[in-house]
Design a protein around this motif. Structure first.
Motif, PDB file in Angstrom:
ATOM      1  N   PRO A 220      31.992  25.938  22.117  1.00 60.76           N
ATOM      2  CA  PRO A 220      33.282  25.326  22.449  1.00 60.76           C
ATOM      3  C   PRO A 220      33.241  23.867  21.998  1.00 60.76           C
ATOM      4  CG  PRO A 220      31.933  25.658  24.428  1.00 60.76           C
ATOM      5  CD  PRO A 220      31.191  26.285  23.289  1.00 60.76           C
ATOM      6  N   PRO A 221      34.410  23.244  21.724  1.00 58.54           N
ATOM      7  CA  PRO A 221      34.401  21.886  21.148  1.00 58.54           C
ATOM      8  C   PRO A 221      33.531  20.902  21.925  1.00 58.54           C
ATOM      9  CG  PRO A 221      36.625  22.775  21.185  1.00 58.54           C
ATOM     10  CD  PRO A 221      35.764  23.786  21.868  1.00 58.54           C
ATOM     11  N   GLU A 222      33.547  20.970  23.252  1.00 60.77           N
ATOM     12  CA  GLU A 222      32.783  19.969  24.023  1.00 60.77           C
ATOM     13  C   GLU A 222      31.278  20.126  23.868  1.00 60.77           C
ATOM     14  OE1 GLU A 222      32.745  20.455  28.422  1.00 60.77           O
ATOM     15  OE2 GLU A 222      33.975  22.205  28.046  1.00 60.77           O
ATOM     16  N   ALA A 223      30.822  21.293  23.333  1.00 60.86           N
ATOM     17  CA  ALA A 223      29.369  21.500  23.160  1.00 60.86           C
ATOM     18  C   ALA A 223      28.953  21.455  21.700  1.00 60.86           C
ATOM     19  CB  ALA A 223      28.981  22.861  23.754  1.00 60.86           C
ATOM     20  N   ALA A 224      29.926  21.151  20.810  1.00 61.38           N
ATOM     21  CA  ALA A 224      29.632  21.221  19.367  1.00 61.38           C
ATOM     22  C   ALA A 224      28.453  20.323  19.002  1.00 61.38           C
ATOM     23  CB  ALA A 224      30.874  20.810  18.578  1.00 61.38           C
TER      24      ALA A 224
ATOM     25  N   GLY B 211      21.348  23.934  23.685  1.00 66.02           N
ATOM     26  CA  GLY B 211      21.636  24.485  25.005  1.00 66.02           C
ATOM     27  C   GLY B 211      21.209  23.544  26.125  1.00 66.02           C
ATOM     28  N   PRO B 212      19.951  23.057  26.133  1.00 65.51           N
ATOM     29  CA  PRO B 212      19.529  22.166  27.214  1.00 65.51           C
ATOM     30  C   PRO B 212      20.338  20.864  27.278  1.00 65.51           C
ATOM     31  CG  PRO B 212      17.610  23.117  26.145  1.00 65.51           C
ATOM     32  CD  PRO B 212      18.807  23.525  25.323  1.00 65.51           C
ATOM     33  N   ASP B 213      20.744  20.307  26.118  1.00 62.31           N
ATOM     34  CA  ASP B 213      21.565  19.076  26.134  1.00 62.31           C
ATOM     35  C   ASP B 213      22.903  19.339  26.829  1.00 62.31           C
ATOM     36  OD1 ASP B 213      19.701  17.708  24.720  1.00 62.31           O
ATOM     37  OD2 ASP B 213      20.720  17.886  22.774  1.00 62.31           O
ATOM     38  N   PHE B 214      23.515  20.465  26.481  1.00 63.43           N
ATOM     39  CA  PHE B 214      24.832  20.748  27.062  1.00 63.43           C
ATOM     40  C   PHE B 214      24.705  21.013  28.566  1.00 63.43           C
ATOM     41  CE2 PHE B 214      28.613  23.650  27.626  1.00 63.43           C
ATOM     42  CZ  PHE B 214      29.540  22.611  27.651  1.00 63.43           C
ATOM     43  N   ILE B 215      23.640  21.721  28.953  1.00 63.34           N
ATOM     44  CA  ILE B 215      23.428  21.957  30.392  1.00 63.34           C
ATOM     45  C   ILE B 215      23.242  20.622  31.120  1.00 63.34           C
ATOM     46  CG2 ILE B 215      21.700  22.804  32.063  1.00 63.34           C
ATOM     47  CD1 ILE B 215      23.628  24.979  31.106  1.00 63.34           C
ATOM     48  N   ALA B 216      22.498  19.696  30.503  1.00 68.59           N
ATOM     49  CA  ALA B 216      22.297  18.375  31.151  1.00 68.59           C
ATOM     50  C   ALA B 216      23.645  17.691  31.370  1.00 68.59           C
ATOM     51  CB  ALA B 216      21.367  17.514  30.303  1.00 68.59           C
ATOM     52  N   ALA B 217      24.560  17.811  30.383  1.00 68.28           N
ATOM     53  CA  ALA B 217      25.887  17.191  30.533  1.00 68.28           C
ATOM     54  C   ALA B 217      26.671  17.864  31.666  1.00 68.28           C
ATOM     55  CB  ALA B 217      26.655  17.288  29.218  1.00 68.28           C
ATOM     56  N   LEU B 218      26.608  19.211  31.723  1.00 70.05           N
ATOM     57  CA  LEU B 218      27.333  19.922  32.794  1.00 70.05           C
ATOM     58  C   LEU B 218      26.757  19.580  34.168  1.00 70.05           C
ATOM     59  CD1 LEU B 218      27.720  23.528  31.273  1.00 70.05           C
ATOM     60  CD2 LEU B 218      29.497  21.788  31.510  1.00 70.05           C
TER      61      LEU B 218
ATOM     62  N   THR C  38      30.596  34.733  26.151  1.00 74.42           N
ATOM     63  CA  THR C  38      30.545  33.483  25.388  1.00 74.42           C
ATOM     64  C   THR C  38      30.584  32.303  26.359  1.00 74.42           C
ATOM     65  OG1 THR C  38      32.942  33.267  25.198  1.00 74.42           O
ATOM     66  CG2 THR C  38      31.827  34.448  23.416  1.00 74.42           C
ATOM     67  N   ILE C  39      30.040  31.177  25.890  1.00 73.57           N
ATOM     68  CA  ILE C  39      30.040  29.972  26.715  1.00 73.57           C
ATOM     69  C   ILE C  39      31.476  29.500  26.939  1.00 73.57           C
ATOM     70  CG2 ILE C  39      29.329  27.549  26.760  1.00 73.57           C
ATOM     71  CD1 ILE C  39      26.934  28.577  24.909  1.00 73.57           C
ATOM     72  N   ALA C  40      32.293  29.565  25.880  1.00 70.70           N
ATOM     73  CA  ALA C  40      33.676  29.089  26.004  1.00 70.70           C
ATOM     74  C   ALA C  40      34.401  29.847  27.114  1.00 70.70           C
ATOM     75  CB  ALA C  40      34.407  29.251  24.677  1.00 70.70           C
ATOM     76  N   GLN C  41      34.215  31.163  27.162  1.00 68.61           N
ATOM     77  CA  GLN C  41      34.931  31.935  28.188  1.00 68.61           C
ATOM     78  C   GLN C  41      34.331  31.699  29.568  1.00 68.61           C
ATOM     79  OE1 GLN C  41      37.869  33.630  27.588  1.00 68.61           O
ATOM     80  NE2 GLN C  41      37.921  33.524  29.830  1.00 68.61           N
ATOM     81  N   ALA C  42      32.996  31.528  29.633  1.00 68.75           N
ATOM     82  CA  ALA C  42      32.372  31.232  30.935  1.00 68.75           C
ATOM     83  C   ALA C  42      32.970  29.946  31.513  1.00 68.75           C
ATOM     84  CB  ALA C  42      30.858  31.098  30.780  1.00 68.75           C
ATOM     85  N   LEU C  43      33.177  28.940  30.661  1.00 65.63           N
ATOM     86  CA  LEU C  43      33.751  27.668  31.127  1.00 65.63           C
ATOM     87  C   LEU C  43      35.212  27.853  31.549  1.00 65.63           C
ATOM     88  CD1 LEU C  43      32.286  25.270  28.384  1.00 65.63           C
ATOM     89  CD2 LEU C  43      31.478  25.529  30.739  1.00 65.63           C
TER      90      LEU C  43
END
Ligand code: FAD
Length: 288
Positions: free
Chosen positions: A52-56, A60-67, A265-270
């Protein structure tokens, strides 16, 4: 009486972390519990594909840290432990090592690792069977490995492995077109090796053959990780939800891969999490 949370979220993958943050920003007091710590499947990813655009461009670990930052900044309390039972009533009891009480619960527990259903499989877990290409692929540099599963993400894992190991055989009708990747249609019927996994027996059209391998990466038979939930499910065991993520049980919501029909998908999970987080916070506010 012990503390009553407005919302307890079970699972701290992308769905659980986002649902927690959304519910907290809507004014709810939220606890998010995970049996492994924050991250879920995504802790096993290198670069995220189809992000998804916010995770482009993130791993994976970087995006999880942001969430996780977003959730804790919104006031979410993180808990650690496996939830083993859920009891409904005027409030929900979320039972694990500790029992938490909540007005609303969001189940965001994803899918369990699949199994091939072979008796000797347990013996080779961590001894040649791995569910994480990024973590374990480098252990097999220069060696032959096998991926089984023809879903899109299994093919993606075969691509990742191709850059780290000598050769990859995908047990499926087709495989990515890379010089060191081949497809082999068939079914794995046995595993062998005295000191860790060393080979597989494949059955195809009534014939069997042995394939030497140092590792097997299975992406088959994953099942919704919600055995502790009593609510309507589909034939695959996933939780059936309405448009706002509500299950058939009052005050119980579901988001991400654990809900029926999830495209994984991550996009749909979000996107699921946005709806379930808002709806659970509204339910809790109406039942204080
Ligand atoms: C190999 C592979 C590669 C993928 N690559 C991509 C990709 O590049 N891009 C993409 O969009 N999607 C990808 N996906 C799909 C994506 O990872 C999932 O759709 C997404 O992670 C689902 O998020 P989730 O929060 O619903 O579940 P998960 O990420 O699975 O998180 C569930 C969490 O719940 C916890 N949990 C489970 N049971 C309990 C319990 N009883 N008590 C407490 N905690 C519990 C788990 O520990 C876990 O942390 C991939 C999937 C696989 C298998």
């Amino acid at each position: 009486m012990s503390e009553v949370w407005d919302v307890v979220v079970i699972g701290a993958g992308p769905a659980g972390l986002r649902a927690s943050a959304v519910a907290a920003k809507a004014g709810a007091r939220v606890m998010c519990i995970d049996k492994l710590g924050p991250g879920g499947l995504m802790m096993n990813f290198g670069e995220i594909h189809d992000a998804p655009p916010e995770a482009a461009g993130q791993t994976g670990p970087d995006f999880i840290a942001a969430l996780l930052d977003q959730a804790t900044e919104a006031g979410v309390e993180m808990g650690f432990g496996e939830v083993t039972a859920l009891n409904g009533g005027a409030t929900w009891s979320v039972i694990g090592d500790e029992t938490q009480t909540a007005r609303a619960v969001i189940v965001a527990s994803g899918l369990s690792h699949g199994t091939l259903g072979l008796p000797e499989e347990e013996r080779y877990q961590g001894q040649g069977i791995s569910h994480c290409a990024v973590c374990d692929g480098p252990l097999y540099a220069g060696q032959s490995v096998v991926v089984v599963g023809d879903q899109g993400w299994a093919v993606q894992e075969a691509r990742e492995l191709a850059g780290m190991v000598g050769s990859v055989t995908v047990i499926a009708d087709s495989a990515p077109s890379l010089p060191n990747v081949t497809a082999m249609p068939g079914r794995i019927i046995a595993l062998d090796g005295d000191n860790g996994l060393q080979g597989l027996v494949i059955e195809r059209g009534g014939q069997t053959m042995r394939l030497e391998t140092s590792a097997l990466f299975p992406y088959v038979g994953r099942k919704p990780a919600c055995g502790f939930v009593e609510a309507e499910r589909d034939a695959a065991g996933a939780l059936v939800v309405g448009a706002d993520g509500a299950t058939s049980a009052p005050g119980l919501f579901a988001a991400g891969d654990v809900r029926a029909g999830a495209p994984e998908t991550i996009a749909q999970a979000l996107a699921d999490a946005e709806k379930a987080g808002k709806a659970a916070a509204a339910w809790a506010a109406a039942h204080r």
